[in-house]
Design a protein around this motif. Structure first.
Motif, short mmCIF file in Angstrom:
data_model
loop_
_atom_site.label_atom_id
_atom_site.label_comp_id
_atom_site.label_asym_id
_atom_site.label_seq_id
_atom_site.Cartn_x
_atom_site.Cartn_y
_atom_site.Cartn_z
N VAL A 5 -37.55 30.62 42.67
CA VAL A 5 -38.32 30.60 41.42
C VAL A 5 -37.43 30.14 40.27
CG1 VAL A 5 -39.52 32.05 39.72
CG2 VAL A 5 -39.95 32.39 42.16
N ARG A 6 -36.24 30.69 40.20
CA ARG A 6 -35.31 30.34 39.11
C ARG A 6 -34.97 28.84 39.15
NH1 ARG A 6 -29.48 30.79 38.52
NH2 ARG A 6 -28.97 31.30 36.37
N MET A 7 -34.67 28.34 40.34
CA MET A 7 -34.33 26.92 40.48
C MET A 7 -35.52 26.03 40.13
SD MET A 7 -33.19 24.84 43.94
CE MET A 7 -34.78 24.91 44.75
N TYR A 8 -36.70 26.34 40.70
CA TYR A 8 -37.81 25.40 40.58
C TYR A 8 -38.45 25.43 39.19
CZ TYR A 8 -40.52 21.94 43.06
OH TYR A 8 -41.03 20.73 43.49
N ASP A 9 -38.42 26.59 38.53
CA ASP A 9 -38.91 26.65 37.14
C ASP A 9 -38.13 25.66 36.28
OD1 ASP A 9 -41.06 28.37 37.00
OD2 ASP A 9 -39.85 30.16 36.67
N HIS A 10 -36.82 25.70 36.43
CA HIS A 10 -35.99 24.82 35.61
C HIS A 10 -36.11 23.36 36.06
CE1 HIS A 10 -33.20 24.41 32.43
NE2 HIS A 10 -32.24 23.90 33.17
N HIS A 11 -36.17 23.17 37.36
CA HIS A 11 -36.34 21.84 37.95
C HIS A 11 -37.59 21.15 37.37
CE1 HIS A 11 -36.14 19.12 41.61
NE2 HIS A 11 -37.42 18.99 41.31
N ALA A 12 -38.72 21.85 37.44
CA ALA A 12 -39.98 21.26 36.96
C ALA A 12 -39.95 21.05 35.44
CB ALA A 12 -41.16 22.15 37.35
N ALA A 13 -39.28 21.96 34.72
CA ALA A 13 -39.21 21.82 33.26
C ALA A 13 -38.41 20.58 32.87
CB ALA A 13 -38.59 23.08 32.65
N ILE A 14 -37.31 20.32 33.59
CA ILE A 14 -36.52 19.11 33.30
C ILE A 14 -37.32 17.85 33.65
CG2 ILE A 14 -34.48 17.78 34.06
CD1 ILE A 14 -33.75 20.02 32.12
N GLU A 15 -38.04 17.91 34.77
CA GLU A 15 -38.87 16.74 35.12
C GLU A 15 -39.95 16.51 34.05
OE1 GLU A 15 -38.37 16.73 39.98
OE2 GLU A 15 -40.15 17.67 39.11
N ASP A 16 -40.61 17.57 33.62
CA ASP A 16 -41.69 17.42 32.63
C ASP A 16 -41.18 16.88 31.29
OD1 ASP A 16 -43.63 18.37 34.35
OD2 ASP A 16 -43.61 20.41 33.56
N THR A 17 -40.01 17.35 30.88
CA THR A 17 -39.57 17.04 29.51
C THR A 17 -38.57 15.89 29.41
OG1 THR A 17 -37.83 18.73 29.69
CG2 THR A 17 -39.92 19.42 28.69
N VAL A 18 -37.89 15.55 30.50
CA VAL A 18 -36.88 14.48 30.45
C VAL A 18 -37.19 13.35 31.43
CG1 VAL A 18 -34.41 13.93 30.65
CG2 VAL A 18 -35.10 16.21 29.82
N VAL A 19 -37.41 13.71 32.69
CA VAL A 19 -37.51 12.69 33.75
C VAL A 19 -38.84 11.92 33.69
CG1 VAL A 19 -37.53 12.34 36.26
CG2 VAL A 19 -35.88 13.91 35.21
N PHE A 20 -39.96 12.63 33.60
CA PHE A 20 -41.24 11.92 33.56
C PHE A 20 -41.38 11.06 32.30
CE2 PHE A 20 -43.30 15.45 36.37
CZ PHE A 20 -42.58 15.00 37.46
N PRO A 21 -41.00 11.57 31.11
CA PRO A 21 -41.06 10.69 29.94
C PRO A 21 -40.17 9.44 30.10
CG PRO A 21 -40.88 12.98 29.23
CD PRO A 21 -40.69 12.97 30.72
N ALA A 22 -39.00 9.60 30.72
CA ALA A 22 -38.11 8.44 30.93
C ALA A 22 -38.75 7.45 31.90
CB ALA A 22 -36.76 8.91 31.47
N TRP A 23 -39.42 7.97 32.92
CA TRP A 23 -40.10 7.11 33.90
C TRP A 23 -41.25 6.35 33.22
CZ3 TRP A 23 -45.13 7.83 36.23
CH2 TRP A 23 -45.40 6.92 37.26
#
Ligand SMILES: [Fe+2]
Ligand SMILES: [Fe+2]
Length: 250
Positions: A174-192
């Motif tokens: 839970v700890r890993m994936y919460d942060h994982h998805a938050a980084i994708e939502d706020t940094v990775v997907f906007p960059a894509w």
């Protein structure tokens, strides 16, 4: 899409349809996709929700919403396992882990992020590229933990010597994936989104929908929402009100 990839996706669809099968039928389809043109100019049937078009990035983010609901099940299960292991029905945990496997790992991660998102982001300028290697490591670690959860939840009860290790594994996931998805939502997907541009983004949105239909035989998102609702109900977690925080000390 080349033939090999189509065949691969067709193979996955057997598993995907199996896990989401109870919720796959009789669900409204989205408009605007390449595979449901027959419904394009028709309104919803009586009793059906109005179908809405979603962009590729919105699609990815709402998939995270499904996975966050599975993470809530993991977090609550970890807490209950420590209080009273018998209060956690293993089959509910197994269903949540199976949904994470099929919808999260096989579809969202392997078929979308690792094929379309990460390669483009890695080549793009900006800070997002530096996250990709860690995100890939976390996908692999997540699959290891899912294997572990599935191996323990197949039995009628969790062995007593596995209760604490399982609770710890669920919490660390839970700890890993919460942060994982938050980084994708706020940094990775906007960059894509910035890297591919609006025209390709629209085409890829249709491609994602095509893949979703090939893997699940229907609207995988709607099916996954229904499946999560069933799992939450079986654990008494379906009332959002119960999660409202108490007022702070005065
Ligand atoms: Fe990811
Ligand atoms: Fe993701």
């Amino acid at each position: 899409m080349d033939k090999t990839r189509r065949q691969l996706l067709a193979g996955i669809s057997v598993v995907g349809a199996g896990v989401l099968v109870n919720a796959c039928r009789n669900t409204p389809t989205r408009t605007g996709g390449a595979t449901n043109n027959e419904n394009k100019n028709e309104g919803p049937a009586p009793g059906e929700a109005e179908a809405v078009e979603v962009t590729a990035t919105e699609d990815l983010m709402r998939e995270h919403g499904i996975l966050r609901r599975a993470l809530l099940v993991y977090q609550e299960s970890a807490t209950r396992l420590r209080q009273d292991a018998a209060s956690v029905p293993p089959d509910a945990l197994e269903k949540a882990a199976n949904l994470f496997r099929v919808f999260g790992e096989d579809y969202h991660e392997k078929s979308l992020e690792e094929v379309f998102i990460f390669p483009a982001v890695k080549k793009a300028p900006g800070a997002a590229a530096a996250y990709v290697d860690t995100l890939l490591v976390q996908h692999v670690r997540g699959r290891e933990i899912t294997d572990y959860v599935l191996s323990l939840s197949k039995a009628d009860r969790i062995p007593s010597n596995s209760v604490e290790p399982l609770a710890k594994a669920l919490e660390s996931f839970v700890r890993m994936y919460d942060h994982h998805a938050a980084i994708e939502d706020t940094v990775v997907f906007p960059a894509w989104k910035a890297a591919v541009g609006p025209n390709e983004l629209e085409a890829l949105g249709e491609k994602f929908e095509e893949i979703e239909h090939e893997q699940f035989g229907s609207d995988g998102f709607e099916a996954a929402v229904k499946r999560m609702e069933e799992i939450e109900q079986s654990l008494g977690l379906s009332n959002l009100d119960m999660f409202t925080a108490p007022p702070p000390p005065k």
